[in-house]
Write an enzyme that holds these catalytic residues in place. Sequence first.
Site, mmCIF file in Angstrom:
data_model
loop_
_atom_site.group_PDB
_atom_site.id
_atom_site.type_symbol
_atom_site.label_atom_id
_atom_site.label_comp_id
_atom_site.label_asym_id
_atom_site.label_seq_id
_atom_site.Cartn_x
_atom_site.Cartn_y
_atom_site.Cartn_z
ATOM 1 C CG ASP A 82 -2.127 -0.898 1.033
ATOM 2 O OD1 ASP A 82 -2.059 -1.798 0.170
ATOM 3 O OD2 ASP A 82 -3.127 -0.721 1.743
ATOM 4 C CB CYS A 123 1.664 -5.960 4.290
ATOM 5 S SG CYS A 123 3.349 -5.692 4.921
ATOM 6 C CG ASP A 124 -1.572 -2.211 4.781
ATOM 7 O OD1 ASP A 124 -0.657 -2.595 5.521
ATOM 8 O OD2 ASP A 124 -1.774 -1.013 4.553
ATOM 9 C CE LYS A 125 -6.403 -2.729 2.103
ATOM 10 N NZ LYS A 125 -5.170 -2.091 2.578
ATOM 11 C CB CYS A 197 5.121 0.361 8.208
ATOM 12 S SG CYS A 197 5.573 0.417 6.457
ATOM 13 C CD GLU A 497 -4.556 2.398 2.929
ATOM 14 O OE1 GLU A 497 -4.848 1.400 3.607
ATOM 15 O OE2 GLU A 497 -3.390 2.821 2.790
ATOM 16 C CB SER A 523 -2.643 4.919 5.336
ATOM 17 O OG SER A 523 -1.559 4.371 6.041
#
Length: 617
Positions: A82, A123-125, A197, A497, A523
């Site tokens: 992302d 990570c995100d998704k 992150c 985002e 985000s």
Amino acid sequence: MPELRSRTVTHGRNMAGARALMRASGVPGADIGRKPIIAVANSFTEFVPGHTHLAPVGRIVSEAVTAAGGIPREFNTIAVDDGIAMGHGGMLYSLPSRDLIADSVEYMVEAHCADALICISNCDKITPGMLNAALRLNIPTVFVSGGPMESGRATLVDGTVRTLDLVDAMSEAVNDKISDADILRIEENACPTCGSCSGMFTANSMNCLTEAIGLSLPGNGSVLATHTARKTLYENAARTVLDLTRRYYEQDDDSVLPRNIATPAAFGNAMALDIAMGGSTNTILHLLAAAQEAEVSYGLAEMDALSRSVPCLAKVAPNVAKDRTYYMEDVHRAGGIPALLGELHRGGLLNEDVHSVHSPSLADWLKTWDVRGGSPSKEAVELWHAAPGCVRSAEAFSQSERWDTLDEDAEGGCIRSVEHAYSKDGGLAVLRGNLAVDGCVVKTAGVDESIWTFEGPAVVCESQEEAVQKILTQQVKEGDVVVIRYEGPKGGPGMQEMLYPTSYLKGRGLGKACALVTDGRFSGGTSGLSIGHASPEAAAGGTIALVEDGDRIRIDIPNRSIELLVDDAELTRREQALNGVYAPKNRDRKVSAALKAYAAMATSADKGAVRDVSKLG
């Protein structure tokens, strides 16, 4: 007693071809039909620092599965970064990738009749996509993530030492007071290691929530990617999934199945944790989607009720405590997610009727793993001492540094007790009003309390790009409410985002002087008065489509309201003028066939932005 699912392809003369192919792929003939097949869903990619180190992780997990008596079959999913996709057309693909990941895991597991599943996400998704798949498949499953990145540290030209994360690199880049030389030093040091992150952004929030919901081992959300303790976690996850597999197929114990772990009570505990730790607003979207896959009735109303009773017990970057900024390594030093759960439990804020892949009850879970209460095991105490190496590295388990002491300060440390909470209100809130009839969300942990009530004129933007342009050309002033619409699941499509608009507001010194409202999302790195997920979205006929420049908008976080201060008669006139056409004006955006397919079935954010398959007929 259930039979191994893999018997479908391992037994009978008619499956000789399938067995021949298994032999060709390296499975010993003597194991076929005797040992369970464990699908190892990896998400290694060289695009994403949170996933670059996962290739050897897949091998470690597979070898541990073999040693524990299973047949590992590893495969990969896609993984979108992302941060790299942010701020351009690439972000349109991020949220839709969640469904592709869920589908790909389902396809591989069902096509090959796997008996159980290990999800190596980060990570995100990727974690949400795999979570949806696990709840859909409902076979023994354990999650184990890649782990967080270490926080960055940069020595600026004047000798000042700063701790950093990715968001600092983004926001400081538009701060005219910072020199190019310092920007380069920030860029070079913001992301020093592999891993997700370093703050409580979406990736780490979701990995912590898999702990709280009971589908991963303690430490999953907080052990650093670089630490050797992470390797032990991978091996333990493999052994755990074999234990769950035997309990289900040999002992007829269906309590180990994901849907019997991720119960309404477990979702409630996960959301309580989310609110207490000020997690990413994206977690709301993903928990709503996961609840639907689990066939659990859990929605914004339940989340809203919790947000009124659960206080904020942790402020982790991008949220800032008054005296310092904390990162995931600090959460870990304070006892990780079990410590947060322990504080919530002592405050009477958790449902005790839950179990997990590793513990038969919440009481047993906390007794063993909460260093602030009970009698934590030696293994637990050792785990929470795992510290950052403070050396640039893209390799997993490349260091074994240890904290000399743990942070058990419940009054002034990283994780607070209920009595010494950062704020009585939790870190997330659901707002409702005529601007978002079905709700919208805000990360209150990232909002300065001086602007918890805010009123100002709207600056309307038909896209994220227009918002960025207006912010960078000083068309947004102190006191304004930036409205970004047609960026929802259907209208974007893909629900981008808005990290760049919020980062640029912060970089321009407007982070505490403006609000931003959107039907898109934010985000996990976003802070400030950033209100997203406005539902219904503009493309679905939501009121946000009717806002005009200069309209006044009132935001009241304490009373959970958001109002467009325009009378009903005028709103009706504007709605009639649109004549049923809800589309952005003068927006030049290429939308691919893949994105159009997503948009055709996408629901608004209050439903988790999931696909409405009933539209297929």
